[in-house]
Motif scaffolding. Structure first.
Motif, PDB file in Angstrom:
ATOM      1  N   LEU A 182       0.819  -1.214   0.000  1.00 22.64           N
ATOM      2  CA  LEU A 182       0.000   0.000   0.000  1.00 22.64           C
ATOM      3  C   LEU A 182       0.854   1.265   0.000  1.00 22.64           C
ATOM      4  O   LEU A 182       0.446   2.302  -0.535  1.00 22.64           O
ATOM      5  N   CYS A 183       2.040   1.174   0.575  1.00 23.74           N
ATOM      6  CA  CYS A 183       2.952   2.331   0.582  1.00 23.74           C
ATOM      7  C   CYS A 183       3.590   2.572  -0.779  1.00 23.74           C
ATOM      8  O   CYS A 183       4.231   3.614  -0.984  1.00 23.74           O
ATOM      9  N   LEU A 184       3.425   1.639  -1.721  1.00 20.86           N
ATOM     10  CA  LEU A 184       3.960   1.806  -3.072  1.00 20.86           C
ATOM     11  C   LEU A 184       2.982   2.504  -4.006  1.00 20.86           C
ATOM     12  O   LEU A 184       3.272   2.692  -5.191  1.00 20.86           O
ATOM     13  N   GLN A 185       1.819   2.890  -3.477  1.00 19.60           N
ATOM     14  CA  GLN A 185       0.795   3.559  -4.278  1.00 19.60           C
ATOM     15  C   GLN A 185       1.387   4.750  -5.019  1.00 19.60           C
ATOM     16  O   GLN A 185       2.047   5.612  -4.430  1.00 19.60           O
ATOM     17  N   GLN A 186       1.149   4.800  -6.318  1.00 20.27           N
ATOM     18  CA  GLN A 186       1.712   5.863  -7.156  1.00 20.27           C
ATOM     19  C   GLN A 186       0.734   7.005  -7.432  1.00 20.27           C
ATOM     20  O   GLN A 186       1.134   8.045  -7.964  1.00 20.27           O
ATOM     21  N   ILE A 187      -0.520   6.812  -7.116  1.00 19.45           N
ATOM     22  CA  ILE A 187      -1.521   7.871  -7.328  1.00 19.45           C
ATOM     23  C   ILE A 187      -1.632   8.651  -6.030  1.00 19.45           C
ATOM     24  O   ILE A 187      -2.300   8.222  -5.084  1.00 19.45           O
ATOM     25  N   TYR A 199       5.597  12.377   5.417  1.00 23.90           N
ATOM     26  CA  TYR A 199       5.030  11.253   6.164  1.00 23.90           C
ATOM     27  C   TYR A 199       4.767  10.060   5.246  1.00 23.90           C
ATOM     28  O   TYR A 199       4.409  10.216   4.080  1.00 23.90           O
ATOM     29  N   ARG A 200       4.940   8.888   5.816  1.00 20.32           N
ATOM     30  CA  ARG A 200       4.638   7.649   5.115  1.00 20.32           C
ATOM     31  C   ARG A 200       3.123   7.442   5.100  1.00 20.32           C
ATOM     32  O   ARG A 200       2.449   7.659   6.107  1.00 20.32           O
ATOM     33  N   LYS A 204      -5.066   3.363  -0.676  1.00 23.54           N
ATOM     34  CA  LYS A 204      -5.596   2.943  -1.972  1.00 23.54           C
ATOM     35  C   LYS A 204      -6.620   3.959  -2.429  1.00 23.54           C
ATOM     36  O   LYS A 204      -7.536   4.319  -1.692  1.00 23.54           O
ATOM     37  N   THR A 205      -6.455   4.370  -3.686  1.00 30.74           N
ATOM     38  CA  THR A 205      -7.337   5.367  -4.275  1.00 30.74           C
ATOM     39  C   THR A 205      -8.371   4.707  -5.183  1.00 30.74           C
ATOM     40  O   THR A 205      -8.271   3.534  -5.524  1.00 30.74           O
ATOM     41  N   GLY A 206      -9.353   5.491  -5.594  1.00 35.00           N
ATOM     42  CA  GLY A 206     -10.329   5.048  -6.576  1.00 35.00           C
ATOM     43  C   GLY A 206     -10.911   6.249  -7.295  1.00 35.00           C
ATOM     44  O   GLY A 206     -11.265   7.241  -6.648  1.00 35.00           O
ATOM     45  N   GLU A 207     -10.982   6.161  -8.617  1.00 33.52           N
ATOM     46  CA  GLU A 207     -11.511   7.260  -9.419  1.00 33.52           C
ATOM     47  C   GLU A 207     -12.394   6.721 -10.533  1.00 33.52           C
ATOM     48  O   GLU A 207     -12.129   5.659 -11.089  1.00 33.52           O
ATOM     49  N   ASP A 208     -13.437   7.453 -10.857  1.00 26.93           N
ATOM     50  CA  ASP A 208     -14.278   7.170 -12.013  1.00 26.93           C
ATOM     51  C   ASP A 208     -15.073   8.440 -12.287  1.00 26.93           C
ATOM     52  O   ASP A 208     -14.842   9.468 -11.637  1.00 26.93           O
ATOM     53  N   ASP A 214     -10.323   7.806  -1.503  1.00 21.38           N
ATOM     54  CA  ASP A 214      -8.965   7.515  -1.046  1.00 21.38           C
ATOM     55  C   ASP A 214      -9.060   7.104   0.419  1.00 21.38           C
ATOM     56  O   ASP A 214      -9.656   7.819   1.238  1.00 21.38           O
ATOM     57  N   VAL A 215      -8.491   5.950   0.735  1.00 14.75           N
ATOM     58  CA  VAL A 215      -8.543   5.428   2.111  1.00 14.75           C
ATOM     59  C   VAL A 215      -7.137   5.015   2.516  1.00 14.75           C
ATOM     60  O   VAL A 215      -6.415   4.407   1.728  1.00 14.75           O
ATOM     61  N   GLY A 216      -6.711   5.382   3.735  1.00  9.89           N
ATOM     62  CA  GLY A 216      -5.341   5.049   4.071  1.00  9.89           C
ATOM     63  C   GLY A 216      -4.961   5.222   5.531  1.00  9.89           C
ATOM     64  O   GLY A 216      -5.732   5.702   6.360  1.00  9.89           O
ATOM     65  N   LEU A 217      -3.724   4.810   5.787  1.00 13.77           N
ATOM     66  CA  LEU A 217      -3.040   4.986   7.065  1.00 13.77           C
ATOM     67  C   LEU A 217      -2.008   6.081   6.901  1.00 13.77           C
ATOM     68  O   LEU A 217      -1.138   5.986   6.032  1.00 13.77           O
ATOM     69  N   VAL A 218      -2.084   7.105   7.721  1.00 11.86           N
ATOM     70  CA  VAL A 218      -1.126   8.207   7.668  1.00 11.86           C
ATOM     71  C   VAL A 218      -0.221   8.111   8.887  1.00 11.86           C
ATOM     72  O   VAL A 218      -0.690   8.162  10.030  1.00 11.86           O
ATOM     73  N   TYR A 219       1.078   7.973   8.637  1.00 14.37           N
ATOM     74  CA  TYR A 219       2.037   7.816   9.732  1.00 14.37           C
ATOM     75  C   TYR A 219       2.596   9.173  10.130  1.00 14.37           C
ATOM     76  O   TYR A 219       3.769   9.459   9.957  1.00 14.37           O
TER      77      TYR A 219
END
Length: 254
Positions: A182-187, A199-200, A204-208, A214-219
């Motif tokens: 998930l940390c390799l996400q490019q979008i 911050y790390r 995971k994103t989603g677009e249409d 966009d849902v995630g863990l923010v360190y």
């Protein structure tokens, strides 16, 4: 004050929006329409990846298993696979990496074919998901026209992300491996938009069309889970709200 400020802004957003926040240190949590079902776009790839990781850990599939795409498997990008002139044989593990980091649409469809939609539906239930449901492949225009849609629930995405953070999904090793991908996400123009250099973020994103999630863990100084889900709304305004809100939450959780 921060809670009231953000909830007020969410209430004034156009369209159907959902939000979930939880501080991983203090346990503070709150949301907005967090139990509603939303069109998933590519965020459906997160629970799919997690279920495949679970099956791999249980020995029911292997991430090293190779899959050979066919010409008829090509779908529009995001991603990389469909750009190959001669389609390569690819492992399930590589398809997962592409599905998350580049949001590869061809990769997700190959992985759906590998298990079948009913197996993912069963697996999602085992993971505690109710309104988060995989119902069709991406770019299945016929199913979409009939109203068959993949859905996610902000609070359920938050639950999965918290399990990853606490190393409780399957086991610590599996949780850490999922987080690393998930940390390799490019979008990175939404949750990461104003904080990416400091911050790390595992997300995971989603677009249409008229959808931006966009849902995630923010360190940050105090790590937190944050989930933004928006359907039928002006994308530019919503994504600006996401960026600014995450920046405010980093300061709030310091």
């Amino acid at each position: 004050m921060m809670k009231e400020k953000i909830l007020h802004k969410l209430n004034n957003q156009k369209g159907h929006v959902g939000f979930w926040f939880k501080n991983m240190i203090t346990g503070e949590e709150w949301g907005f329409n967090e139990n509603d079902e939303f069109l998933a776009a590519s965020v459906i790839k997160l629970p799919m990846f997690m279920y495949l990781s679970k099956l791999n850990a249980e020995g029911r599939i292997s991430m090293e298993e190779m899959i050979k795409p066919r010409e008829e498997d090509r779908v529009p990008i995001c991603g990389a696979l469909t750009l190959f002139r001669k389609l390569p044989e690819v492992s399930i593990g590589t398809l997962c990496n592409l599905m998350i980091s580049l949001s590869d649409n061809m990769a997700i469809n190959l992985l759906i074919d590998r298990l079948g939609i009913e197996e993912y539906q069963k697996g999602f239930k085992e993971m505690g998901l109710e309104g988060t449901v995989l119902r069709r492949k991406l770019f299945d225009e016929e199913a979409s026209a009939e109203g068959v849609q993949n859905t996610i629930v902000p609070g359920e995405m938050g639950m999965l992300l918290e399990q990853i953070y606490r190393r409780e999904f399957v086991n610590p090793k599996v949780s850490e491996e999922i987080e690393d991908v998930l940390c390799l996400q490019q979008i990175e123009h939404k949750i990461c938009g104003r904080i990416r250099w400091n911050y790390r973020v595992a997300h995971k994103t989603g677009e249409d069309d008229n959808i931006s999630n966009d849902v995630g863990l923010v360190y940050g100084p105090q790590p937190f889970v944050v989930c933004f889900v928006g359907n039928d709304l002006p994308i530019v305004d919503w994504e600006d709200f996401i960026r600014r809100t995450v920046e405010e939450l980093v300061v709030y959780c310091s």
